[in-house]
Write a protein that holds these residues in place. Structure first.
Motif, PDB file in Angstrom:
ATOM      1  N   GLU A  10       2.840 -71.424  27.073  1.00 14.34           N
ATOM      2  CA  GLU A  10       2.466 -69.911  26.584  1.00 14.34           C
ATOM      3  C   GLU A  10       3.906 -69.115  26.103  1.00 14.34           C
ATOM      4  OE1 GLU A  10       1.312 -65.657  29.223  1.00 14.34           O
ATOM      5  OE2 GLU A  10       1.392 -66.981  30.036  1.00 14.34           O
ATOM      6  N   TYR A  11       5.561 -69.732  26.344  1.00 15.21           N
ATOM      7  CA  TYR A  11       6.614 -68.801  25.970  1.00 15.21           C
ATOM      8  C   TYR A  11       6.704 -69.664  24.806  1.00 15.21           C
ATOM      9  CZ  TYR A  11      11.578 -67.754  24.881  1.00 15.21           C
ATOM     10  OH  TYR A  11      12.823 -67.438  25.035  1.00 15.21           O
ATOM     11  N   ASP A  21      13.708 -64.721  29.831  1.00 14.35           N
ATOM     12  CA  ASP A  21      13.392 -65.527  29.283  1.00 14.35           C
ATOM     13  C   ASP A  21      13.285 -67.311  29.747  1.00 14.35           C
ATOM     14  OD1 ASP A  21      12.905 -64.027  28.141  1.00 14.35           O
ATOM     15  OD2 ASP A  21      13.670 -64.177  26.276  1.00 14.35           O
ATOM     16  N   ARG A  81      10.709 -67.832  32.478  1.00 14.39           N
ATOM     17  CA  ARG A  81       8.988 -67.908  31.630  1.00 14.39           C
ATOM     18  C   ARG A  81       9.107 -69.174  31.084  1.00 14.39           C
ATOM     19  NH1 ARG A  81       8.990 -61.713  28.542  1.00 14.39           N
ATOM     20  NH2 ARG A  81       8.968 -60.508  30.175  1.00 14.39           N
ATOM     21  N   CYS A  82       9.641 -69.380  30.446  1.00 18.81           N
ATOM     22  CA  CYS A  82       9.580 -70.606  29.491  1.00 18.81           C
ATOM     23  C   CYS A  82       9.290 -71.786  30.601  1.00 18.81           C
ATOM     24  CB  CYS A  82      11.044 -70.969  28.698  1.00 18.81           C
ATOM     25  SG  CYS A  82      10.405 -72.239  27.715  1.00 18.81           S
ATOM     26  N   ALA A  94       4.127 -67.673  22.340  1.00 17.44           N
ATOM     27  CA  ALA A  94       4.249 -66.248  21.837  1.00 17.44           C
ATOM     28  C   ALA A  94       5.442 -65.805  20.988  1.00 17.44           C
ATOM     29  CB  ALA A  94       5.264 -65.504  22.480  1.00 17.44           C
TER      30      ALA A  94
END
Length: 358
Positions: free
Chosen positions: A154-155, A144, A147-148, A158
């Motif tokens: 986007e993170y 995570d 991703r962030c 979501a």
């Protein structure tokens, strides 16, 4: 606290340093592409999404059934400013360990620290206690955070990061309590009724002769054996974990002189019937005895299948607390084993590796 958390905290009281984790990695982006502020924001977002990263522990009041209470802070307590940026080499282990009776309980809160080092090198380090995570949780946190950091918009889009996951660790702990059954306890009592302690001896010669008690790691390269192992498991329909279970059973038998190898087997509990449990951060594991009778006349393939079938047979009964089991066996003053095996394919579930056996 769950029963596994209470067991970890008991171990922490005996030796705090053995339960504190530090993960250090180097940021390999070119210096011009690094964004420390974005990394700090990414950690704040991840902490908001996972309540366990905002949780600390205090000693429970007298008369409470649990030895400790876990308290989760609101998301408003966390921001990018909580991430320290240091200009020094990162240590491999944290210099302090929290205590239940400490007057600074916030020491339990997991921390991200960023280290800018001479030579344009950049490191990140996460300090977190085992009472807050298992190995899969560490992979979820790293996944995570990455991703962030790579796509913050986007993170955040979501999901509402100000809301907790669909399932909390408290839900999981309550589920385990509700799942306890007399039938499972009876199953383990019967299986272990005649099991003798299997204690790996202290080595008295060689490089470990004068070694003091300390944490260390030994890397065992599996290449090129990994390809053959994967093919063998596919052809024989046994898991890689089963092969390692039998391998350690044989080693134990050789060093203890017993044909009954017994050791702790760490089992993941992420397939319980709770929505979102696969992405829950927390120690979703249990450790129970795994005992194998070894007969030198039995074919290896037969033993492998027996080990795998035994594991499948024990799955419905894995919620039992080992403390409750020891009490039931009238073995509260002793121990059945002093070695434990935990098998994890990869720390990072998002890792793209040709060989997942690592």
């Amino acid at each position: 606290c769950s029963t596994i958390q209470q067991g970890i905290l008991l171990g922490h009281i005996r030796n705090p340093a053995h339960y504190h984790n530090r993960i250090v990695w180097e940021v390999l982006d070119p210096p011009a592409a690094r964004d420390i502020d974005r990394m700090r924001r990414a950690w704040a977002h991840v902490c908001r999404r996972h309540p366990m990263l905002r949780t600390f522990f205090v000693e429970a009041p007298a008369g409470n059934s649990s030895m400790a209470l876990q308290i989760t802070l609101k998301v408003s307590h966390f921001g990018p400013e909580d991430v320290d940026v240091l200009y020094e080499e990162p240590e491999q282990m944290p210099s302090t360990n929290p205590a239940l009776a400490s007057d600074q309980p916030l020491q339990w809160i997991p921390r991200l620290r960023i280290y800018e080092v001479t030579g344009n090198r950049l490191y990140c380090a996460i300090d977190i206690h085992h009472v807050q995570v298992d190995m899969i949780s560490l992979g979820i946190i790293i996944r995570d955070l990455r991703r962030c950091y790579l796509d913050e918009t986007e993170y955040v889009a979501a999901g509402d990061v100000s809301e907790p996951n669909s399932v909390s660790y408290t839900d999981y702990a309550q589920y385990l309590v509700a799942s306890q059954s007399a039938e499972s306890l009876s199953y383990w009592r019967i299986r272990l009724a005649h099991t003798e302690p299997c204690i790996f001896p202290r080595l008295q010669q060689g490089p470990f002769e004068a070694a003091s008690s300390a944490l260390c790691s030994v890397e065992l390269p599996l290449m090129p054996m990994a390809d053959h192992l994967q093919s063998f498991c596919k052809d024989t329909e046994v898991t890689v974990a089963t092969v390692f279970k039998l391998a350690w059973s044989l080693v134990l038998s050789a060093y203890t002189g017993s044909r009954c190898a017994c050791y702790g087997s760490v089992t993941a509990m992420r397939d319980v019937h709770l929505a979102g449990v696969e992405d829950l951060v927390g120690p979703l594991i249990n450790t129970l005895p795994f005992c194998v009778e070894l007969n030198p006349d039995e074919r290896v393939m037969n033993v492998l299948r027996r080990v795998q079938n035994q594991f499948l047979e024990e799955l419905p009964h894995r919620q039992v607390s080992i403390a409750e089991l020891q009490h039931s066996l009238k073995n509260s003053s002793g121990t059945l084993f002093n070695t434990t095996m935990s098998f994890v394919d990869s720390l990072d579930p998002a890792a793209n590796s040709q060989h997942p056996i690592r």
